[in-house]
Design a protein around this motif. Structure first.
Motif, PDB file in Angstrom:
ATOM      1  N   GLU A 217      14.427 -19.149   5.512  1.00  0.00           N
ATOM      2  CA  GLU A 217      13.017 -19.531   5.641  1.00  0.00           C
ATOM      3  C   GLU A 217      12.817 -20.988   5.230  1.00  0.00           C
ATOM      4  O   GLU A 217      13.557 -21.530   4.405  1.00  0.00           O
TER       5      GLU A 217
ATOM      6  N   GLY B 246       9.361 -24.200   5.181  1.00  0.00           N
ATOM      7  CA  GLY B 246       7.975 -24.521   5.491  1.00  0.00           C
ATOM      8  C   GLY B 246       6.977 -24.242   4.392  1.00  0.00           C
ATOM      9  O   GLY B 246       5.800 -24.572   4.524  1.00  0.00           O
TER      10      GLY B 246
ATOM     11  N   ARG C  37       2.977 -23.891   8.375  1.00  0.00           N
ATOM     12  CA  ARG C  37       3.759 -23.107   9.311  1.00  0.00           C
ATOM     13  C   ARG C  37       5.111 -22.797   8.692  1.00  0.00           C
ATOM     14  O   ARG C  37       5.874 -23.700   8.373  1.00  0.00           O
TER      15      ARG C  37
ATOM     16  N   SER D 293       8.877 -21.106   8.976  1.00  0.00           N
ATOM     17  CA  SER D 293       9.915 -20.833   9.971  1.00  0.00           C
ATOM     18  C   SER D 293      10.984 -19.944   9.364  1.00  0.00           C
ATOM     19  O   SER D 293      11.259 -20.036   8.161  1.00  0.00           O
TER      20      SER D 293
ATOM     21  N   ARG E 274       7.706 -16.258  18.108  1.00  0.00           N
ATOM     22  CA  ARG E 274       9.150 -16.411  18.012  1.00  0.00           C
ATOM     23  C   ARG E 274       9.667 -17.205  19.186  1.00  0.00           C
ATOM     24  O   ARG E 274       9.100 -17.164  20.269  1.00  0.00           O
TER      25      ARG E 274
ATOM     26  N   THR F 208      14.425 -18.327  16.163  1.00  0.00           N
ATOM     27  CA  THR F 208      13.530 -18.663  15.058  1.00  0.00           C
ATOM     28  C   THR F 208      12.207 -17.932  15.198  1.00  0.00           C
ATOM     29  O   THR F 208      11.658 -17.831  16.291  1.00  0.00           O
TER      30      THR F 208
ATOM     31  N   TYR G 126       8.264 -17.810  13.674  1.00  0.00           N
ATOM     32  CA  TYR G 126       7.292 -18.698  13.058  1.00  0.00           C
ATOM     33  C   TYR G 126       6.080 -17.914  12.556  1.00  0.00           C
ATOM     34  O   TYR G 126       5.680 -16.916  13.163  1.00  0.00           O
TER      35      TYR G 126
ATOM     36  N   GLN H  52       2.323 -19.166  11.645  1.00  0.00           N
ATOM     37  CA  GLN H  52       1.298 -20.192  11.490  1.00  0.00           C
ATOM     38  C   GLN H  52       0.187 -19.627  10.617  1.00  0.00           C
ATOM     39  O   GLN H  52      -0.413 -18.607  10.959  1.00  0.00           O
TER      40      GLN H  52
END
Length: 126
Positions: free
Chosen positions: A5, A7, A18, A20, A71, A77, A79, A81
């Motif tokens: 992970e 962000g 965000r 990731s 994704r 990856t 994500y 948000q």
């Protein structure tokens, strides 16, 4: 399988981040991935999850309307948000993966996921 992970950080109330989650697995395009979070002194809480091949993202009630899960299979990856952040969103956020296509009612069951990342800390100041 490794999940990494990134962000996390410090943000003011109302701000955005965000997250990731990069996966080392070649089977990223199958199964179910999601995010959980754990605040100090509290139990791990479901945030969001989705299946790779079908269906829509599913969100926990506390984040619905503010967080968006997506994704990128080409980048392996996931994500998250996060908008309109609140102090109660402060927690360590964990990415989770299972090779199975979970039913929606199982998305929030942390025991259904075999693989976990190390977590990334999100702190929302008031």
């Amino acid at each position: 399988v490794q999940l990494v992970e990134s962000g996390g950080g410090l943000v003011q109330t109302g701000g955005s981040l965000r997250l990731s989650c990069a996966s080392s697995t070649r089977t990223f395009s199958t199964g179910t991935m999601g995010w959980f979070r754990q605040a100090p002194g509290k139990e791990r809480e479901f945030v969001a999850a989705l299946r790779a091949s079908f269906g829509s993202p599913y969100y926990g009630n506390s984040v619905k309307g503010r967080f968006t899960l997506s994704r990128d299979n080409a980048k392996s990856t996931l994500y998250l948000q996060m908008n309109d952040l609140k102090p109660e969103d402060t927690a360590v956020y964990y990415c989770a993966l299972t090779g199975r296509n979970l039913i929606v009612s199982s998305f929030s069951n942390s025991g259904a996921y075999e693989y976990w990342g190390q977590g990334t800390l999100v702190t929302v100041s008031s």
